[in-house]
Design a protein around this motif. Sequence first.
Motif, PDB file in Angstrom:
ATOM      1  N   ASP A   1      -9.624  -2.485 -15.660  1.00  0.00           N
ATOM      2  CA  ASP A   1      -8.538  -1.341 -14.593  1.00  0.00           C
ATOM      3  C   ASP A   1      -7.596  -3.050 -15.074  1.00  0.00           C
ATOM      4  O   ASP A   1      -7.307  -3.951 -15.582  1.00  0.00           O
ATOM      5  N   ILE A   2      -6.401  -2.329 -14.461  1.00  0.00           N
ATOM      6  CA  ILE A   2      -5.082  -3.171 -14.694  1.00  0.00           C
ATOM      7  C   ILE A   2      -4.661  -3.330 -12.830  1.00  0.00           C
ATOM      8  O   ILE A   2      -4.386  -2.282 -11.896  1.00  0.00           O
ATOM      9  N   LYS A   3      -4.207  -4.960 -12.560  1.00  0.00           N
ATOM     10  CA  LYS A   3      -4.376  -5.147 -11.170  1.00  0.00           C
ATOM     11  C   LYS A   3      -2.917  -4.980 -11.315  1.00  0.00           C
ATOM     12  O   LYS A   3      -1.918  -5.914 -12.051  1.00  0.00           O
ATOM     13  N   TYR A   4      -2.227  -5.601  -9.531  1.00  0.00           N
ATOM     14  CA  TYR A   4      -0.562  -5.383  -9.727  1.00  0.00           C
ATOM     15  C   TYR A   4      -0.356  -6.432  -8.414  1.00  0.00           C
ATOM     16  O   TYR A   4      -0.971  -5.615  -7.120  1.00  0.00           O
ATOM     17  N   TYR A   5       0.503  -7.262  -8.314  1.00  0.00           N
ATOM     18  CA  TYR A   5       0.243  -7.738  -6.941  1.00  0.00           C
ATOM     19  C   TYR A   5       2.338  -7.402  -7.370  1.00  0.00           C
ATOM     20  O   TYR A   5       2.916  -8.913  -8.246  1.00  0.00           O
ATOM     21  N   SER A   6       3.191  -7.611  -5.681  1.00  0.00           N
ATOM     22  CA  SER A   6       4.282  -7.282  -5.882  1.00  0.00           C
ATOM     23  C   SER A   6       5.066  -8.547  -5.554  1.00  0.00           C
ATOM     24  O   SER A   6       4.211  -9.182  -4.553  1.00  0.00           O
ATOM     25  N   ASN A   7       5.482  -9.316  -5.994  1.00  0.00           N
ATOM     26  CA  ASN A   7       6.084 -10.254  -4.889  1.00  0.00           C
ATOM     27  C   ASN A   7       7.343 -10.398  -4.058  1.00  0.00           C
ATOM     28  O   ASN A   7       8.142  -9.301  -4.146  1.00  0.00           O
ATOM     29  N   THR A   8       6.739 -10.468  -2.943  1.00  0.00           N
ATOM     30  CA  THR A   8       7.250  -9.996  -1.577  1.00  0.00           C
ATOM     31  C   THR A   8       8.119 -11.093  -1.158  1.00  0.00           C
ATOM     32  O   THR A   8       8.691 -10.988  -0.237  1.00  0.00           O
ATOM     33  N   GLY A   9       8.284 -12.187  -1.497  1.00  0.00           N
ATOM     34  CA  GLY A   9       8.974 -13.436  -1.836  1.00  0.00           C
ATOM     35  C   GLY A   9      10.168 -13.184  -2.213  1.00  0.00           C
ATOM     36  O   GLY A   9      11.050 -12.466  -2.311  1.00  0.00           O
ATOM     37  N   ASN A  10      11.051 -14.372  -2.853  1.00  0.00           N
ATOM     38  CA  ASN A  10      11.884 -14.550  -4.180  1.00  0.00           C
ATOM     39  C   ASN A  10      11.535 -14.959  -5.545  1.00  0.00           C
ATOM     40  O   ASN A  10      10.432 -15.263  -5.286  1.00  0.00           O
ATOM     41  N   ALA A  11      12.653 -14.896  -5.907  1.00  0.00           N
ATOM     42  CA  ALA A  11      12.678 -15.041  -7.503  1.00  0.00           C
ATOM     43  C   ALA A  11      12.338 -17.053  -7.352  1.00  0.00           C
ATOM     44  O   ALA A  11      11.802 -18.147  -8.496  1.00  0.00           O
ATOM     45  N   SER A  12      12.534 -17.786  -6.698  1.00  0.00           N
ATOM     46  CA  SER A  12      12.576 -19.091  -6.062  1.00  0.00           C
ATOM     47  C   SER A  12      10.778 -19.443  -5.624  1.00  0.00           C
ATOM     48  O   SER A  12      10.666 -21.003  -5.307  1.00  0.00           O
ATOM     49  N   GLY A  13      10.705 -18.245  -4.801  1.00  0.00           N
ATOM     50  CA  GLY A  13       8.930 -18.873  -3.478  1.00  0.00           C
ATOM     51  C   GLY A  13       8.317 -17.477  -3.624  1.00  0.00           C
ATOM     52  O   GLY A  13       8.656 -16.576  -2.506  1.00  0.00           O
ATOM     53  N   PRO A  14       7.657 -17.305  -4.607  1.00  0.00           N
ATOM     54  CA  PRO A  14       7.217 -16.285  -4.428  1.00  0.00           C
ATOM     55  C   PRO A  14       5.794 -15.735  -3.545  1.00  0.00           C
ATOM     56  O   PRO A  14       5.263 -16.894  -2.837  1.00  0.00           O
ATOM     57  N   ALA A  15       5.832 -15.019  -2.533  1.00  0.00           N
ATOM     58  CA  ALA A  15       4.524 -14.506  -2.006  1.00  0.00           C
ATOM     59  C   ALA A  15       4.058 -13.016  -2.642  1.00  0.00           C
ATOM     60  O   ALA A  15       4.780 -12.068  -2.850  1.00  0.00           O
ATOM     61  N   TRP A  16       2.924 -13.206  -2.892  1.00  0.00           N
ATOM     62  CA  TRP A  16       2.188 -11.646  -3.398  1.00  0.00           C
ATOM     63  C   TRP A  16       1.473 -10.835  -2.292  1.00  0.00           C
ATOM     64  O   TRP A  16       0.676 -11.082  -1.470  1.00  0.00           O
ATOM     65  N   SER A  17       1.596  -9.101  -2.843  1.00  0.00           N
ATOM     66  CA  SER A  17       0.930  -8.440  -2.631  1.00  0.00           C
ATOM     67  C   SER A  17       0.479  -6.761  -3.338  1.00  0.00           C
ATOM     68  O   SER A  17       1.383  -6.680  -4.108  1.00  0.00           O
ATOM     69  N   ALA A  18      -1.023  -6.956  -2.789  1.00  0.00           N
ATOM     70  CA  ALA A  18      -1.154  -6.867  -4.006  1.00  0.00           C
ATOM     71  C   ALA A  18      -1.543  -4.505  -3.792  1.00  0.00           C
ATOM     72  O   ALA A  18      -1.872  -4.188  -2.969  1.00  0.00           O
ATOM     73  N   ASP A  19      -0.880  -4.629  -5.039  1.00  0.00           N
ATOM     74  CA  ASP A  19      -0.250  -3.310  -5.033  1.00  0.00           C
ATOM     75  C   ASP A  19      -0.967  -2.129  -6.225  1.00  0.00           C
ATOM     76  O   ASP A  19      -0.231  -2.200  -7.317  1.00  0.00           O
TER      77      ASP A  19
ATOM     78  N   ASP B   1      13.476  -6.312  -7.900  1.00  0.00           N
ATOM     79  CA  ASP B   1      14.290  -6.117  -6.852  1.00  0.00           C
ATOM     80  C   ASP B   1      14.353  -7.812  -7.257  1.00  0.00           C
ATOM     81  O   ASP B   1      14.910  -8.915  -6.028  1.00  0.00           O
ATOM     82  N   GLY B   2      14.928  -8.323  -8.303  1.00  0.00           N
ATOM     83  CA  GLY B   2      15.126  -9.914  -8.778  1.00  0.00           C
ATOM     84  C   GLY B   2      14.073 -10.523  -8.657  1.00  0.00           C
ATOM     85  O   GLY B   2      14.743 -11.707  -8.980  1.00  0.00           O
ATOM     86  N   ASP B   3      12.576 -10.134  -8.543  1.00  0.00           N
ATOM     87  CA  ASP B   3      11.893 -11.203  -8.975  1.00  0.00           C
ATOM     88  C   ASP B   3      10.632 -11.050  -9.587  1.00  0.00           C
ATOM     89  O   ASP B   3      10.764  -9.229  -9.973  1.00  0.00           O
TER      90      ASP B   3
END
Length: 654
Positions: A335-353, A322-324
């Motif tokens: 195990d493996i942890k994954y946090y999707s960047n729900t912000g953008n390329a210059s201002g990240p925000a994280w959502s665990a998935d 999605d570009g970020d």
Amino acid sequence: MSSLSIKLLLITISVVICQAQMWQQNDQIFNPSGVPSLPFSQPRFADLDNDQDMDMILGSISGPPLYFENTGSLTSPHFQPGDNLFASVQELDCEIGVCVDLDADSDLDFVSGGYRGLQLYENTGTSIAAVFEKVDGFFDELSLDPNPVPHFSDMDNDGDVDMVLGLSESGAINYYQNYGTPEIAIFIGGTQESWFDVGLYAYPWFSDMDADGDSDLLVGRDGYGFYYYQNVGTNAAWTWMQASSQFSGLGGSTYWNSPCLVDLTGDGKQDLVHGTASGPLKYYRNTGSLTSASWSEVTSLFGGVIDVGGASNPVFIDFDHDGDLDLLSGSQSGDIKYYSNTGNASGPAWSADHSRFSSIDHSIYSAVTAGDLDADGEYDLVVGDLSGNLYYYRNTGTSFVLDPSEFTGINVGGWSSPRLYDMDQDADLDLCVGREDGQISYYENTGTILDAVWSENTNLFSGLDVGTNAVLSLGDINLDGNLDMLVGKSFRAVEYFSHENGVWVEYPDSLSGFTFGQNATPALVDLNGDGDLDLTVGNYDGTFNYFENLNIVSIGTENVHPNTTTLQAAYPNPFNPSVTIRYELNEAMHTTITIYDLKGARIKTLVDESQAFGTHELEWTGLNGQGMQVEAGVYLVVLEKGGISQTQKITYLK
């Protein structure tokens, strides 16, 4: 020229490195609240600056307690790091501590529980500016085992405070009457009463939960949930009734829950804040009544901290296209942890998935890296762990399939930490592996982008040894054209190397001003979109620290002569509807830029002409030479100049 003609951009890139320090720490990217996640967290509250709101003392197994001043109000709290009030508290004295006035001088003293038992630190300052000094031997007569957990209340209604202790190995809760006075507390060994046993590691907290004028008792433990004992007697003759249902459903997904009850909203009702084994604090507001509590979780006060539970090992990649940049991490549990960047390329925000990676679980201390190893447009995984082995998980688009034959015969001796880079610039990914012995193994991909063949090359990192548990990250940190490398290691340090004339040269002072966590694991990536590489560092505790790169990149209009001809990373990649291809020419010469498919068929020639030296960029919208849209898939960008070619993969999505 056509609408796809080259957009010529001649720039001067002037890099100014701050002389004082290249990096500036700002952990709010991974911890918006500013309150850290510390292992086996133990929050306690007291008004330490006498401003009528509750400040926080945060104990843990990481070191002396931390003080957080409530800079909000009685009804709307906000916590930020305050003065180092507990600088005098010795690490072995304190995993947890509470404030209580033991000498009736109208200021709060500090009683700590730690490896050396129970300790008193008298407040020799004032009620608004505490100064804590240790009183040697105050509790020695009690002959306590390590790590007792204290709390205080006037249980016999005689005007002085009595003490309850939660014990570690037994899980017992013992009561000690104060045989002294409000001015001189006296606790006598052998006089204790054993009240309850909750198993292991009891964490008691007195509070008048039901506002009936006497003290009730809430207890956390080594386990899930809470025990709650309501005093249905009086403040001079207590009668206990177990009423744990008042806290039903709380603490069920965390363990070693260390609770305290405190009114953080000024409504007269006790709210619940509790620590956890993994570290993050939980806060529940009592939205019910005094006699029938109802709990609502509030995540804004302490929430948002990213914590994998132990042994964080970060890698960033645009996994969801999605570009970020998203965050992948190994963990202590394997195990493996994954946090999707729900912000953008210059201002990240994280959502665990994490669910997509739930099928991947290894020996403890997993480490992960990602890259497209079969040229299908999906990011595959290489996972290492404590065993020293490597594991290849092919991404089918819907699941990860383990291919046990990919790394047959490769074992680096313990705690393998893989990273994928195109080290030889041949358009396929090579493999660098940090090792438990502090060295780095390099496996060159001598196959193709479709079918990797791993051949060990012992020359690239020959002689480089950081001691223990090497984890590397590569990139041009200072924008000088040289490849730089950061290597984390066990003892709270990250080492900086620059690749100069074929040799790794260490710059030992570059990161000397920072304190990293144990088992530091660096990742270089531009998280704020300013064009230079910032630094994220994982650690044994499972959290992440962020250090912004303070290099200043200024853009002018003069001509510049690049040192080398370079095909830079296309962006965005994968792309839809268009991709920008950028390249630098070190001299004026005939140049071609051509798009090929993976079978070698030419799709379209974008450039075929003489060009000036400098930086060039152009756009491809996925049209072939006949003006038709190509199919979704992986394509090759090939730059040819003077008989030399460079290749890069790009992925077109529909």
